[in-house]
Design a protein around this motif. Structure first.
Motif, PDB file in Angstrom:
ATOM      1  N   VAL A 191       5.405  35.344  28.783  1.00 19.35           N
ATOM      2  CA  VAL A 191       5.035  33.979  28.431  1.00 19.35           C
ATOM      3  C   VAL A 191       6.287  33.291  27.901  1.00 19.35           C
ATOM      4  CG1 VAL A 191       3.651  32.502  26.910  1.00 19.35           C
ATOM      5  CG2 VAL A 191       2.659  34.588  27.866  1.00 19.35           C
ATOM      6  N   VAL A 192       6.602  32.125  28.460  1.00 23.62           N
ATOM      7  CA  VAL A 192       7.684  31.288  27.950  1.00 23.62           C
ATOM      8  C   VAL A 192       7.000  30.260  27.070  1.00 23.62           C
ATOM      9  CG1 VAL A 192       9.619  29.797  28.535  1.00 23.62           C
ATOM     10  CG2 VAL A 192       8.991  31.674  30.074  1.00 23.62           C
ATOM     11  N   MET A 193       7.331  30.276  25.769  1.00 21.87           N
ATOM     12  CA  MET A 193       6.561  29.515  24.792  1.00 21.87           C
ATOM     13  C   MET A 193       7.434  28.632  23.913  1.00 21.87           C
ATOM     14  SD  MET A 193       5.929  32.092  21.607  1.00 21.87           S
ATOM     15  CE  MET A 193       5.774  30.653  20.585  1.00 21.87           C
ATOM     16  N   GLY A 194       6.787  27.686  23.245  1.00 15.32           N
ATOM     17  CA  GLY A 194       7.440  26.806  22.295  1.00 15.32           C
ATOM     18  C   GLY A 194       6.768  25.448  22.277  1.00 15.32           C
TER      19      GLY A 194
ATOM     20  N   GLY B 210      11.393  23.125  27.029  1.00 16.36           N
ATOM     21  CA  GLY B 210      11.886  23.555  28.332  1.00 16.36           C
ATOM     22  C   GLY B 210      11.118  24.706  28.950  1.00 16.36           C
ATOM     23  N   LYS B 211       9.885  24.917  28.532  1.00 14.34           N
ATOM     24  CA  LYS B 211       9.094  26.055  29.020  1.00 14.34           C
ATOM     25  C   LYS B 211       9.024  26.107  30.546  1.00 14.34           C
ATOM     26  CE  LYS B 211       5.516  24.690  26.622  1.00 14.34           C
ATOM     27  NZ  LYS B 211       6.064  23.689  25.696  1.00 14.34           N
ATOM     28  N   SER B 212       8.661  25.001  31.157  1.00 13.61           N
ATOM     29  CA  SER B 212       8.486  24.984  32.615  1.00 13.61           C
ATOM     30  C   SER B 212       9.803  25.210  33.339  1.00 13.61           C
ATOM     31  CB  SER B 212       7.871  23.650  33.057  1.00 13.61           C
ATOM     32  OG  SER B 212       6.603  23.490  32.472  1.00 13.61           O
ATOM     33  N   CYS B 213      10.833  24.514  32.923  1.00 13.60           N
ATOM     34  CA  CYS B 213      12.142  24.646  33.587  1.00 13.60           C
ATOM     35  C   CYS B 213      12.724  26.044  33.397  1.00 13.60           C
ATOM     36  CB  CYS B 213      13.119  23.595  33.062  1.00 13.60           C
ATOM     37  SG  CYS B 213      12.656  21.910  33.491  1.00 13.60           S
ATOM     38  N   VAL B 214      12.630  26.580  32.204  1.00 17.43           N
ATOM     39  CA  VAL B 214      13.139  27.928  31.955  1.00 17.43           C
ATOM     40  C   VAL B 214      12.279  28.948  32.698  1.00 17.43           C
ATOM     41  CG1 VAL B 214      13.567  29.689  30.191  1.00 17.43           C
ATOM     42  CG2 VAL B 214      14.236  27.313  29.775  1.00 17.43           C
ATOM     43  N   GLY B 215      10.976  28.745  32.714  1.00 19.62           N
ATOM     44  CA  GLY B 215      10.100  29.634  33.479  1.00 19.62           C
ATOM     45  C   GLY B 215      10.472  29.653  34.954  1.00 19.62           C
ATOM     46  N   GLU B 216      10.747  28.479  35.521  1.00 21.12           N
ATOM     47  CA  GLU B 216      11.185  28.401  36.921  1.00 21.12           C
ATOM     48  C   GLU B 216      12.496  29.147  37.118  1.00 21.12           C
ATOM     49  OE1 GLU B 216      11.415  24.243  37.908  1.00 21.12           O
ATOM     50  OE2 GLU B 216       9.245  23.989  37.772  1.00 21.12           O
TER      51      GLU B 216
ATOM     52  N   THR C 210      -1.620  40.877  41.664  1.00 18.27           N
ATOM     53  CA  THR C 210      -1.193  40.448  42.994  1.00 18.27           C
ATOM     54  C   THR C 210       0.280  40.072  43.102  1.00 18.27           C
ATOM     55  OG1 THR C 210      -1.930  38.198  42.485  1.00 18.27           O
ATOM     56  CG2 THR C 210      -3.496  39.637  43.634  1.00 18.27           C
ATOM     57  N   HIS C 211       0.990  39.966  41.993  1.00 16.01           N
ATOM     58  CA  HIS C 211       2.391  39.533  42.006  1.00 16.01           C
ATOM     59  C   HIS C 211       3.229  40.434  41.101  1.00 16.01           C
ATOM     60  CE1 HIS C 211       1.474  35.721  44.031  1.00 16.01           C
ATOM     61  NE2 HIS C 211       0.429  35.636  43.237  1.00 16.01           N
ATOM     62  N   ASP C 212       4.465  40.639  41.516  1.00 16.02           N
ATOM     63  CA  ASP C 212       5.415  41.295  40.623  1.00 16.02           C
ATOM     64  C   ASP C 212       5.914  40.264  39.629  1.00 16.02           C
ATOM     65  OD1 ASP C 212       5.316  43.787  41.773  1.00 16.02           O
ATOM     66  OD2 ASP C 212       6.972  43.406  43.149  1.00 16.02           O
ATOM     67  N   ARG C 213       6.011  40.672  38.392  1.00 13.18           N
ATOM     68  CA  ARG C 213       6.612  39.862  37.339  1.00 13.18           C
ATOM     69  C   ARG C 213       6.012  38.453  37.190  1.00 13.18           C
ATOM     70  NH1 ARG C 213      11.357  42.307  35.168  1.00 13.18           N
ATOM     71  NH2 ARG C 213      12.002  44.053  36.397  1.00 13.18           N
ATOM     72  N   PRO C 214       4.733  38.363  36.849  1.00 12.24           N
ATOM     73  CA  PRO C 214       4.153  37.042  36.589  1.00 12.24           C
ATOM     74  C   PRO C 214       4.631  36.483  35.250  1.00 12.24           C
ATOM     75  CG  PRO C 214       2.514  38.743  36.231  1.00 12.24           C
ATOM     76  CD  PRO C 214       3.738  39.428  36.763  1.00 12.24           C
ATOM     77  N   LEU C 215       4.821  35.168  35.238  1.00 13.38           N
ATOM     78  CA  LEU C 215       5.242  34.445  34.038  1.00 13.38           C
ATOM     79  C   LEU C 215       4.270  33.302  33.794  1.00 13.38           C
ATOM     80  CD1 LEU C 215       8.165  34.478  36.017  1.00 13.38           C
ATOM     81  CD2 LEU C 215       8.947  34.145  33.717  1.00 13.38           C
ATOM     82  N   LEU C 216       4.093  32.975  32.526  1.00 14.65           N
ATOM     83  CA  LEU C 216       3.238  31.862  32.134  1.00 14.65           C
ATOM     84  C   LEU C 216       4.037  30.931  31.234  1.00 14.65           C
ATOM     85  CD1 LEU C 216       0.464  30.416  31.681  1.00 14.65           C
ATOM     86  CD2 LEU C 216       0.073  32.069  29.822  1.00 14.65           C
ATOM     87  N   ALA C 217       4.082  29.643  31.567  1.00 10.07           N
ATOM     88  CA  ALA C 217       4.655  28.630  30.691  1.00 10.07           C
ATOM     89  C   ALA C 217       3.503  28.070  29.860  1.00 10.07           C
ATOM     90  CB  ALA C 217       5.327  27.517  31.504  1.00 10.07           C
ATOM     91  N   CYS C 218       3.528  28.343  28.559  1.00 14.51           N
ATOM     92  CA  CYS C 218       2.398  28.004  27.681  1.00 14.51           C
ATOM     93  C   CYS C 218       2.911  27.893  26.250  1.00 14.51           C
ATOM     94  CB  CYS C 218       1.342  29.097  27.789  1.00 14.51           C
ATOM     95  SG  CYS C 218       0.028  29.028  26.579  1.00 14.51           S
ATOM     96  N   SER C 219       2.496  26.883  25.540  1.00 11.96           N
ATOM     97  CA  SER C 219       3.005  26.656  24.184  1.00 11.96           C
ATOM     98  C   SER C 219       2.784  27.839  23.243  1.00 11.96           C
ATOM     99  CB  SER C 219       2.391  25.387  23.585  1.00 11.96           C
ATOM    100  OG  SER C 219       0.984  25.459  23.627  1.00 11.96           O
ATOM    101  N   SER C 220       1.634  28.469  23.279  1.00 12.79           N
ATOM    102  CA  SER C 220       1.340  29.655  22.446  1.00 12.79           C
ATOM    103  C   SER C 220       1.817  29.480  21.008  1.00 12.79           C
ATOM    104  CB  SER C 220       1.982  30.911  23.051  1.00 12.79           C
ATOM    105  OG  SER C 220       1.498  31.166  24.322  1.00 12.79           O
ATOM    106  N   LEU C 221       1.457  28.369  20.399  1.00 15.02           N
ATOM    107  CA  LEU C 221       2.032  27.992  19.112  1.00 15.02           C
ATOM    108  C   LEU C 221       1.632  28.885  17.941  1.00 15.02           C
ATOM    109  CD1 LEU C 221       1.690  24.108  19.421  1.00 15.02           C
ATOM    110  CD2 LEU C 221       3.746  25.501  19.778  1.00 15.02           C
ATOM    111  N   LYS C 222       0.421  29.433  17.974  1.00 12.66           N
ATOM    112  CA  LYS C 222      -0.049  30.259  16.847  1.00 12.66           C
ATOM    113  C   LYS C 222      -0.096  31.734  17.236  1.00 12.66           C
ATOM    114  CE  LYS C 222      -3.013  26.994  14.365  1.00 12.66           C
ATOM    115  NZ  LYS C 222      -4.377  26.787  13.847  1.00 12.66           N
TER     116      LYS C 222
END
Length: 172
Positions: A9-12, A17-23, A76-88
């Motif tokens: 999970v790319v968070m913040g 920049g979650k989406s761009c860094v995730g990409e 179904t995928h190798d190395r899935p990533l999620l762009a999500c704030s995950s603040l708490k």
């Protein structure tokens, strides 16, 4: 780390920049990116667009759905990533329950820089007026297992490379 990181999970806060860094990470490692904002129900988007911060209750079903999406992607995928704030912490723990072996990349940013970036971002439903509520909600994941903290003022490519290298070192 005891267990390998199976998904990330790319968070913040908004604007970090979650989406761009995730990409960037997905491109560097052949990963599969899930954009968390695409799964917000219409009511959440309407609230945020109106400058009303989301509550834990507003986020509950969204987090459940994101956990389901990430768990499904892991099958179904190798190395899935999620762009999500995950603040708490409890939001991150909820995602960890759905996906054992989940790692987090925390893109740390100052309130001032986040406000500047969000103010400069055209066509997004999150207004700069909600930055204060994002920081009020944020529980930084410092010291949490399988978490990498990065300075979000670095270039997208640098952040993507640092996160990809970290995941390669601790992934399955």
């Amino acid at each position: 780390m005891n267990n390998p990181i199976t998904a990330l999970v790319v968070m913040g806060v908004s604007g970090c920049g979650k989406s761009c860094v995730g990409e960037s990470i997905a491109e560097k490692i052949g990963g599969y990116l899930i954009e968390g904002d695409q799964f917000h129900p219409a009511a959440n988007i309407e609230k945020m667009s109106a400058g009303i911060p989301l509550t834990d209750e507003d986020r509950a079903d969204w987090l459940t759905r994101l956990g389901e999406e990430l768990a499904s992607a892991l099958e179904t995928h190798d190395r899935p990533l999620l762009a999500c704030s995950s603040l708490k912490r409890k939001y991150r723990d909820r995602l960890r329950e759905a996906v054992p072996g989940l790692g987090f990349v925390f893109l740390e940013l100052t309130r001032e820089e986040a406000a500047r970036r969000v103010g400069d971002r055209p066509g997004h439903f999150m207004p700069a007026s909600l930055i204060d509520s994002q920081f009020a909600t944020l529980e930084p994941p410092h010291g949490e297992h399988a978490t990498l903290t990065l300075d979000a003022t670095q270039s997208i490519d640098t952040l993507g490379q640092q996160a990809a290298d970290w995941w390669r070192a601790f992934g399955r």
